[in-house]
Motif scaffolding. Structure first.
Motif, PDB file in Angstrom:
ATOM      1  N   ALA A   1      15.431  80.307  24.369  1.00  0.00           N
ATOM      2  CA  ALA A   1      16.051  81.597  24.713  1.00  0.00           C
ATOM      3  C   ALA A   1      15.877  81.874  26.206  1.00  0.00           C
ATOM      4  O   ALA A   1      16.808  82.355  26.869  1.00  0.00           O
ATOM      5  CB  ALA A   1      15.428  82.707  23.872  1.00  0.00           C
ATOM      6  N   LEU A   2      14.698  81.540  26.746  1.00  0.00           N
ATOM      7  CA  LEU A   2      14.474  81.706  28.196  1.00  0.00           C
ATOM      8  C   LEU A   2      15.451  80.841  28.992  1.00  0.00           C
ATOM      9  O   LEU A   2      16.041  81.283  29.986  1.00  0.00           O
ATOM     10  CB  LEU A   2      13.039  81.316  28.568  1.00  0.00           C
ATOM     11  CG  LEU A   2      11.901  82.219  28.080  1.00  0.00           C
ATOM     12  CD1 LEU A   2      10.556  81.626  28.487  1.00  0.00           C
ATOM     13  CD2 LEU A   2      12.044  83.610  28.680  1.00  0.00           C
ATOM     14  N   ALA A   3      15.633  79.599  28.527  1.00  0.00           N
ATOM     15  CA  ALA A   3      16.564  78.684  29.211  1.00  0.00           C
ATOM     16  C   ALA A   3      17.987  79.236  29.144  1.00  0.00           C
ATOM     17  O   ALA A   3      18.733  79.172  30.135  1.00  0.00           O
ATOM     18  CB  ALA A   3      16.503  77.300  28.573  1.00  0.00           C
ATOM     19  N   GLY A   4      18.356  79.775  27.982  1.00  0.00           N
ATOM     20  CA  GLY A   4      19.697  80.343  27.820  1.00  0.00           C
ATOM     21  C   GLY A   4      19.918  81.508  28.764  1.00  0.00           C
ATOM     22  O   GLY A   4      20.966  81.594  29.424  1.00  0.00           O
ATOM     23  N   VAL A   5      18.925  82.385  28.860  1.00  0.00           N
ATOM     24  CA  VAL A   5      19.043  83.550  29.759  1.00  0.00           C
ATOM     25  C   VAL A   5      19.158  83.071  31.209  1.00  0.00           C
ATOM     26  O   VAL A   5      19.991  83.566  31.977  1.00  0.00           O
ATOM     27  CB  VAL A   5      17.833  84.502  29.572  1.00  0.00           C
ATOM     28  CG1 VAL A   5      17.812  85.564  30.653  1.00  0.00           C
ATOM     29  CG2 VAL A   5      17.884  85.150  28.195  1.00  0.00           C
ATOM     30  N   ALA A   6      18.337  82.075  31.579  1.00  0.00           N
ATOM     31  CA  ALA A   6      18.393  81.548  32.956  1.00  0.00           C
ATOM     32  C   ALA A   6      19.762  80.935  33.245  1.00  0.00           C
ATOM     33  O   ALA A   6      20.309  81.109  34.341  1.00  0.00           O
ATOM     34  CB  ALA A   6      17.285  80.519  33.172  1.00  0.00           C
ATOM     35  N   ALA A   7      20.323  80.224  32.256  1.00  0.00           N
ATOM     36  CA  ALA A   7      21.642  79.611  32.446  1.00  0.00           C
ATOM     37  C   ALA A   7      22.710  80.692  32.628  1.00  0.00           C
ATOM     38  O   ALA A   7      23.592  80.569  33.490  1.00  0.00           O
ATOM     39  CB  ALA A   7      21.988  78.726  31.246  1.00  0.00           C
ATOM     40  N   ILE A   8      22.616  81.749  31.841  1.00  0.00           N
ATOM     41  CA  ILE A   8      23.576  82.856  31.951  1.00  0.00           C
ATOM     42  C   ILE A   8      23.465  83.503  33.331  1.00  0.00           C
ATOM     43  O   ILE A   8      24.471  83.766  33.997  1.00  0.00           O
ATOM     44  CB  ILE A   8      23.315  83.895  30.831  1.00  0.00           C
ATOM     45  CG1 ILE A   8      23.726  83.302  29.486  1.00  0.00           C
ATOM     46  CG2 ILE A   8      24.059  85.204  31.087  1.00  0.00           C
ATOM     47  CD1 ILE A   8      23.212  84.071  28.297  1.00  0.00           C
ATOM     48  N   VAL A   9      22.232  83.727  33.773  1.00  0.00           N
ATOM     49  CA  VAL A   9      22.010  84.341  35.101  1.00  0.00           C
ATOM     50  C   VAL A   9      22.581  83.442  36.192  1.00  0.00           C
ATOM     51  O   VAL A   9      23.221  83.911  37.139  1.00  0.00           O
ATOM     52  CB  VAL A   9      20.497  84.600  35.328  1.00  0.00           C
ATOM     53  CG1 VAL A   9      20.213  84.976  36.762  1.00  0.00           C
ATOM     54  CG2 VAL A   9      20.010  85.691  34.389  1.00  0.00           C
ATOM     55  N   TRP A  10      22.368  82.123  36.036  1.00  0.00           N
ATOM     56  CA  TRP A  10      22.881  81.167  37.042  1.00  0.00           C
ATOM     57  C   TRP A  10      24.403  81.263  37.161  1.00  0.00           C
ATOM     58  O   TRP A  10      24.939  81.358  38.276  1.00  0.00           O
ATOM     59  CB  TRP A  10      22.448  79.742  36.657  1.00  0.00           C
ATOM     60  CG  TRP A  10      23.049  78.698  37.546  1.00  0.00           C
ATOM     61  CD1 TRP A  10      22.825  78.544  38.886  1.00  0.00           C
ATOM     62  CD2 TRP A  10      24.002  77.696  37.176  1.00  0.00           C
ATOM     63  NE1 TRP A  10      23.574  77.492  39.359  1.00  0.00           N
ATOM     64  CE2 TRP A  10      24.299  76.961  38.337  1.00  0.00           C
ATOM     65  CE3 TRP A  10      24.608  77.342  35.981  1.00  0.00           C
ATOM     66  CZ2 TRP A  10      25.189  75.890  38.332  1.00  0.00           C
ATOM     67  CZ3 TRP A  10      25.499  76.279  35.977  1.00  0.00           C
ATOM     68  CH2 TRP A  10      25.781  75.569  37.139  1.00  0.00           C
ATOM     69  N   VAL A  11      25.088  81.247  36.023  1.00  0.00           N
ATOM     70  CA  VAL A  11      26.560  81.301  36.062  1.00  0.00           C
ATOM     71  C   VAL A  11      27.024  82.652  36.633  1.00  0.00           C
ATOM     72  O   VAL A  11      27.922  82.702  37.482  1.00  0.00           O
ATOM     73  CB  VAL A  11      27.153  81.084  34.649  1.00  0.00           C
ATOM     74  CG1 VAL A  11      28.677  81.184  34.703  1.00  0.00           C
ATOM     75  CG2 VAL A  11      26.758  79.726  34.107  1.00  0.00           C
ATOM     76  N   LEU A  12      26.389  83.741  36.189  1.00  0.00           N
ATOM     77  CA  LEU A  12      26.808  85.070  36.649  1.00  0.00           C
ATOM     78  C   LEU A  12      26.575  85.252  38.150  1.00  0.00           C
ATOM     79  O   LEU A  12      27.403  85.824  38.846  1.00  0.00           O
ATOM     80  CB  LEU A  12      26.062  86.159  35.873  1.00  0.00           C
ATOM     81  CG  LEU A  12      26.519  86.380  34.428  1.00  0.00           C
ATOM     82  CD1 LEU A  12      25.695  87.471  33.772  1.00  0.00           C
ATOM     83  CD2 LEU A  12      28.001  86.752  34.386  1.00  0.00           C
TER      84      LEU A  12
END
Lengths: 205, 439
Positions: free
Chosen positions: B156-167
């Motif tokens: 879940a942490l990785a998913g949030v980081a990936a979302i933040v990266w794209v945004l």
């Protein structure tokens, strides 16, 4: 208490049978989580190595600055290095074209009479410059008539908690930033000077 | 809370099933005993420990932010190494002791220590504030830990980081490079596959959100320049959401092999999220948030053509896999929502047509929910119907007397919807009973 429960007594057969499997599970776990730790430490080292290479291979260049004191939620107090060269006048050679936000530009520098480096031209590639060149990223879209705002990635100088405010109140004309600058235009802050004397230093390598 | 509600419902139902002779007393006892093992209360210590772990990670971060100059850099670097290794060894120990919940928690804590370590290195060596690059490093470290350690929380942490990266990449305004797009596209299956192999609601929703944000990134680069303000954006979003609703429904109701429980759960969650997104897109288009000018040639942009083609494929999949009333109602609801969104841009002044399409779509979605026994479909359909009705009322009334009439009608509509919802639920129960008797 039975013998089986005494620390010195031999373990029961079932316990003897399970011990090697627990040991092997521990060994497997150590390898797996050791690998995780290794990957994470390598990722932490990546930006560190990049910064070290600039320190080791770069030449020293003095720039004029105008610092302010914000606070980073994760990393504490820091001084924003608002470089004088962050805003380039539209009349500068090489700025007669539109530039999109995020585009990498290479700003050629030359020392003035006081030894402070000033922008003299803007290039698309570092090799086009005759003197030292610093790479930065255009902050906004611009048309040929507008000044260009550039982010050089030299924006933060971290200081002990509470010291940022004192630096902020120092008159900007007394302050300068010494950076390390590689031939390709990569840069890193080295020292923050007030009246020529260093008040903050980054000599970690 | 939901576990306890389910438990209560199960106990009530199982008595009925015993009376009808469908379940033996012994079988019922075994079912209840099995449920008892997964008692929601047993998760309380783990939930408390999760909050505690986050507090400790925050304490480490604040300690780092204090920027202690009295300790030399080499000692601080050694401290980071020890913290990262130590936290991961605690996770390894928990795994060896066969405490998977604790191992998951400890791996997530180690990942947070890794993030704090990155911050500290940035502070010590005055690295520029590159949030985008930092988010990518955090994503890589957490993703590696999630896969190697099998940790759901770390995923879940990785998913949030990936979302933040794209945004952050989108927010910077810089054009998205092909490399960034390929990397973002690779992150979606990397996160989703973990959610399939180690099913968890949090990681499923993270992967769905990430997939949509990566799709948004692609839309912005593949579509025309002013894509966000154009109705094309709404059509492309609704078409993609609609196709996922149909594919997910076909997979869920058409039967994926029982071994892929995680895949089935992911398909169901993706369909649920997409259904809500599709109806929200239709409603936002309905109230006129997007411009009403739809230039003809831009309809042939890949940003519109590709999701539309996917929608047609999904419609075929639904027709092949679902029974006739289910398939027809699902298609009517989903295709209706996409068509409504498109017509709002193509024919901007046809309010009667818009209202008829939007209301018809809402009813079709609610009806599809009833025949497929999908509570979310029914609820979303009723909610969309209510929203459209209230919007129409508010748009047609201006004076104080008009407002009084509006609130009166709004109240009547809401009460009417409550009756409709109640009726729908009774219908669903009757339909299920009829089907059960037939089998």
């Amino acid at each position: 208490m039975t013998d089986a429960g005494h620390p010195g007594a031999p373990a029961p057969a079932s316990a003897r049978a399970t011990r090697p499997s627990v040991r092997s599970a521990t060994a497997r776990g150590s390898v797996r989580w050791g690998l995780i730790a290794l990957v994470q430490l390598c990722l932490i080292a990546l930006p560190l190595l990049e910064r070290a290479s600039v320190h080791w291979t770069g030449e020293e260049v003095v720039l004029a600055v105008r610092p302010v004191d914000p606070r980073d939620l994760l990393r504490g107090d820091y001084v924003i290095i608002n470089l004088a060269i962050a805003r380039l006048p539209a009349s500068l050679p090489g700025l007669d074209r539109p530039i999109e936000a995020g585009e990498i530009v290479h700003v050629e520098l030359a020392a003035d009479a006081a030894g402070v480096f000033q922008p003299v031209a803007v290039h698309t590639r570092a090799a086009e410059a005759k003197g030292p060149v610093i790479a930065g990223k255009a902050s906004y879209d611009r048309t040929p008539q507008e000044d260009l705002s550039v982010d050089y990635g030299l924006d933060a100088f971290f200081v002990p908690e509470g010291e940022g405010r004192a630096i902020e109140t120092t008159p900007p004309e007394r302050m300068q930033l010494v950076i390390a600058l590689t031939a390709g235009g990569r840069s890193a802050p080295l020292r923050l000077l007030v009246d020529g004397r260093p008040i903050l230093s980054d000599a970690g390598f | 809370m939901f576990d306890q509600l389910y438990e209560r419902r199960l106990r009530a139902d199982i008595e009925t099933w015993i009376e009808r002779g469908w379940v033996t007393r012994e079988g019922a006892a075994r079912i209840l005993a099995d449920r008892g093992k997964a008692d929601g209360r047993s998760r309380l210590p783990l939930a408390l420990a999760t909050v505690g772990m986050i507090c400790i990670a925050l304490a480490v971060t604040a300690f780092i932010a204090a920027n202690w100059d009295d300790i030399s850099r080499s000692v601080r670097l050694a401290g980071i190494v020890l913290l990262v290794v130590g936290a991961n060894m605690v996770a390894a120990r928990a795994d060896a002791l066969e405490r998977p919940g604790l191992a998951d928690l400890a791996t997530a804590f180690a990942a947070m220590v890794f993030v704090a370590g990155l911050s500290l290195v940035g502070q010590m060596f005055h690295l520029p504030q590159d949030w985008t690059g930092g988010a990518l490093l955090v994503c890589a470290g957490c993703l590696a830990a999630a896969w190697i350690g099998g940790s759901r929380l770390t995923l879940a942490l990785a998913g949030v980081a990936a979302i933040v990266w794209v945004l952050l990449g989108l927010e910077s305004g810089a054009p998205t490079t092909m490399g960034d797009q390929v990397l973002a596209l690779c992150l979606v299956p990397a996160v989703a596959a973990h959610a399939v192999i180690h099913p968890a609601r949090l990681s499923r929703w993270c992967s769905i959100l990430l997939a949509y944000i990566v799709y948004l990134q692609w839309l912005l680069s593949a579509g025309p320049a002013s894509m966000v303000d154009s109705p094309l954006f709404a059509v492309a979003l609704a078409a993609m959401a609609g196709s996922i609703v149909l594919f997910g429904t076909a997979a869920d109701h058409g039967g994926i092999r029982p071994g892929s429980v995680g895949l089935r759960l992911l398909a169901r969650s993706a369909a649920d999220a997409s259904l809500v997104l599709m109806l929200c897109t239709m409603l936002v288009a309905f109230i006129g948030a997007w411009s009403r000018d739809l230039p003809g040639p831009e309809l042939l942009s890949p940003a519109v053509v590709l999701p539309s083609a996917l929608l047609l494929l999904a419609a075929l999949a639904v027709l092949r896999r679902l029974e006739r009333p289910q398939a027809l109602l699902a298609l009517l609801g989903v295709l209706g929502a996409v068509m409504t969104t498109a017509v709002l841009g193509l024919a901007p002044d046809q309010i009667v047509v818009h209202a008829a399409l939007a209301l018809g779509t809402s009813v079709a979605v609610a009806m599809a929910g009833i025949v497929m026994q999908q509570g979310l479909w029914t609820l979303s359909g009723h909610a969309a119907f209510t929203a459209v009705a209230l919007w129409l009322l508010s748009e047609t009334i201006g004076s104080l007397l008009g407002q009084a009439l509006f609130f009166l009608l709004a109240g009547i509509v809401l009460i009417g919807m409550a009756f409709a919802a109640s009726f729908s639920l009774r219908m669903a129960a009757r339909w299920a009973d009829g089907k059960g008797d037939a089998t």
